[in-house]
Write a protein that holds these residues in place. Structure first.
Motif, mmCIF file in Angstrom:
data_model
loop_
_atom_site.group_PDB
_atom_site.id
_atom_site.type_symbol
_atom_site.label_atom_id
_atom_site.label_comp_id
_atom_site.label_asym_id
_atom_site.label_seq_id
_atom_site.Cartn_x
_atom_site.Cartn_y
_atom_site.Cartn_z
ATOM 1 N N ARG A 171 4.803 -4.509 0.461
ATOM 2 C CA ARG A 171 4.819 -3.077 0.120
ATOM 3 C C ARG A 171 5.566 -2.324 1.206
ATOM 4 O O ARG A 171 5.439 -2.628 2.386
ATOM 5 N N ALA A 172 6.358 -1.362 0.804
ATOM 6 C CA ALA A 172 7.106 -0.537 1.755
ATOM 7 C C ALA A 172 7.340 0.822 1.120
ATOM 8 O O ALA A 172 7.063 1.042 -0.061
ATOM 9 N N GLU A 173 7.841 1.739 1.917
ATOM 10 C CA GLU A 173 8.206 3.055 1.375
ATOM 11 C C GLU A 173 9.508 2.932 0.592
ATOM 12 O O GLU A 173 10.336 2.078 0.904
ATOM 13 N N PRO A 174 9.729 3.771 -0.407
ATOM 14 C CA PRO A 174 8.813 4.793 -0.910
ATOM 15 C C PRO A 174 7.768 4.204 -1.856
ATOM 16 O O PRO A 174 8.061 3.268 -2.602
ATOM 17 N N ILE A 175 6.560 4.747 -1.784
ATOM 18 C CA ILE A 175 5.481 4.336 -2.676
ATOM 19 C C ILE A 175 5.496 5.246 -3.904
ATOM 20 O O ILE A 175 5.376 6.465 -3.779
ATOM 21 N N ASP A 203 3.248 -3.245 -7.742
ATOM 22 C CA ASP A 203 2.322 -2.447 -8.552
ATOM 23 C C ASP A 203 2.894 -2.193 -9.940
ATOM 24 O O ASP A 203 2.158 -2.122 -10.933
ATOM 25 N N TRP A 204 4.213 -2.057 -10.014
ATOM 26 C CA TRP A 204 4.853 -1.791 -11.303
ATOM 27 C C TRP A 204 4.881 -3.045 -12.168
ATOM 28 O O TRP A 204 4.716 -2.953 -13.396
ATOM 29 N N TYR A 205 5.086 -4.202 -11.546
ATOM 30 C CA TYR A 205 4.988 -5.448 -12.326
ATOM 31 C C TYR A 205 3.580 -5.593 -12.904
ATOM 32 O O TYR A 205 3.403 -5.969 -14.072
ATOM 33 N N PHE A 252 11.381 6.069 -19.033
ATOM 34 C CA PHE A 252 11.108 6.662 -17.724
ATOM 35 C C PHE A 252 11.939 5.970 -16.658
ATOM 36 O O PHE A 252 12.052 4.744 -16.623
ATOM 37 N N MET A 253 12.527 6.770 -15.769
ATOM 38 C CA MET A 253 13.361 6.267 -14.681
ATOM 39 C C MET A 253 12.887 6.912 -13.378
ATOM 40 O O MET A 253 13.493 7.855 -12.872
ATOM 41 N N PRO A 254 11.794 6.410 -12.807
ATOM 42 C CA PRO A 254 11.161 7.090 -11.666
ATOM 43 C C PRO A 254 11.868 6.932 -10.329
ATOM 44 O O PRO A 254 11.520 7.619 -9.372
#
Length: 380
Positions: A186-190, A269-271, A259-261
């Protein structure tokens, strides 16, 4: 072979343009960290400064910056490359590595030139499939000149190795894939995924670049959306194609379902929040996102690029390969079939996690170890 030789640790220097993001950059950070943890002396040399780095280096990895980044054509470009070779050679002579690893084409070419006549062994690497590169004739000629002088040329896939064998004769080739890391860092950006609301999510991850084929994905999804009202599409990433893709979504009337965040440092987390992964690249080296999504327990639908996905996806076991590459209708049919069959999707998702072993860091590092053994035993 022990990480030490003749009483001192093996010294490895990795040369790459920057650590500002990208698959090869991430691999450079990962490999350097693994080798540092093994007790080797490791240095990463970049042309760009550390400002803007996306990937952090292991605390035991040394960092040198050449400050030689910049574009230029004609005589100015040639002189810039002479300066790069001289700067890299100075660092190599000071650090005295046993192995110099050029990360990607231009870095590999410059590494061979900078190490001419020195005692180190140079390993060149190709991280994309060469036909997909926008490489000038100048660099193509330099690749043909320098790669046969490298101790090894490493390709991510057998397809790329075959291409190099045909178009860059004289190379001593090896195939070593990228490792998959799980759990994912995990890294930025969250960016927090949208809370579960009973809707299903089709996920794609990558740079918003024409090579990634997101325009084709949006076309296919537009055809599927009416018959799959409970599925949304998420494209995670950032790039120059954002405005064109957003316009395509608006014109298709899909602004409430696509959606294109942006780029997320917590892609794991998205997986986990998705129900199916899709890869629509026109070209691939070896797709890190495909490996990561499958390691995270997602079935995959992927275009059968010239290289890459076919060496990861086991057809019908953990995913579906779509042929011909780039065919929107074929992509739509494949997605429709998998999106419609929850049981088959679960079966393939369960099988997909085998990539954690098939492409584990341990197995990939063993391949590098065997390569280092061979290279160091190789006579000049």
């Amino acid at each position: 072979m022990s990480p030490t030789d003749a009483g001192r640790p093996l010294r490895v220097l990795l040369f790459i343009h920057s650590l500002h993001g990208g698959g090869a950059e991430r691999v450079a950070a990962d490999l350097s960290a693994h080798w540092a943890e093994m007790g080797r002396d490791v240095m990463v040399v970049t042309q760009e400064s550390a400002e803007g780095d996306v990937y952090a280096l292991h605390p035991n990895v040394r960092r040198e910056v050449l400050h030689t980044a910049g574009e230029g054509g004609g005589l100015r470009g040639i002189w810039s490359n002479v300066q790069r070779v001289r700067a890299l050679r100075r660092v190599v002579r000071s650090f005295r590595p046993d192995i110099v690893l050029g990360m990607m084409t231009t870095a590999s070419v410059l590494s061979v030139l900078a190490c001419a006549g020195l005692s180190c062994r140079v390993i060149a690497t190709e991280h994309t499939h060469p036909p997909s590169q926008t490489l000038s004739g100048f660099w193509q000629r330099l690749r043909r000149l320098t790669y046969p002088r490298a101790a090894r040329v490493v390709a991510l896939t057998r397809g790329t190795a075959d291409w190099l064998g045909q178009h860059v004769p004289g190379c001593r080739l090896a195939v070593i894939p990228n490792p998959v890391h799980f759990p994912l860092p995990r890294a930025e950006p969250i960016l927090t995924p949208v809370a579960g609301d009973g809707r299903k999510r089709l996920l794609a991850v990558g740079r918003l670049h024409a090579d990634k084929g997101f325009d084709l994905l949006i076309q296919a999804y537009a055809q599927l959306a009416p018959s799959h009202p409970d599925w949304d599409l998420v494209i995670l990433g950032e790039g120059d194609e954002r405005r064109a893709l957003e316009a395509q979504v608006r014109n298709a009337g899909l602004a409430s379902r696509v959606f294109m965040p942006g780029r997320a440092g917590n892609v794991g987390d998205w997986y986990e929040s998705a129900d199916l992964y899709v890869l629509t690249s026109r070209f691939e080296g070896l797709s890190n996102t495909l490996l990561e999504s499958m390691a995270s327990g997602l079935a995959a639908v992927s275009f059968d690029c010239d290289t890459g996905p076919r060496e990861i996806v086991r057809e019908g076991v953990d995913g579906v390969l779509v042929r011909p590459n780039g065919d929107v209708s074929a992509l739509g049919k494949a997605l429709d079939a998998v999106m419609s069959d929850a049981e088959d999707r679960r079966r393939m998702a369960q099988a997909a996690t085998a990539v954690r072993d098939r492409f584990s860091a341990a197995s990939v590092l063993q391949k590098w170890q065997e390569l280092f053994d061979g290279v160091r035993a190789q006579g000049r």
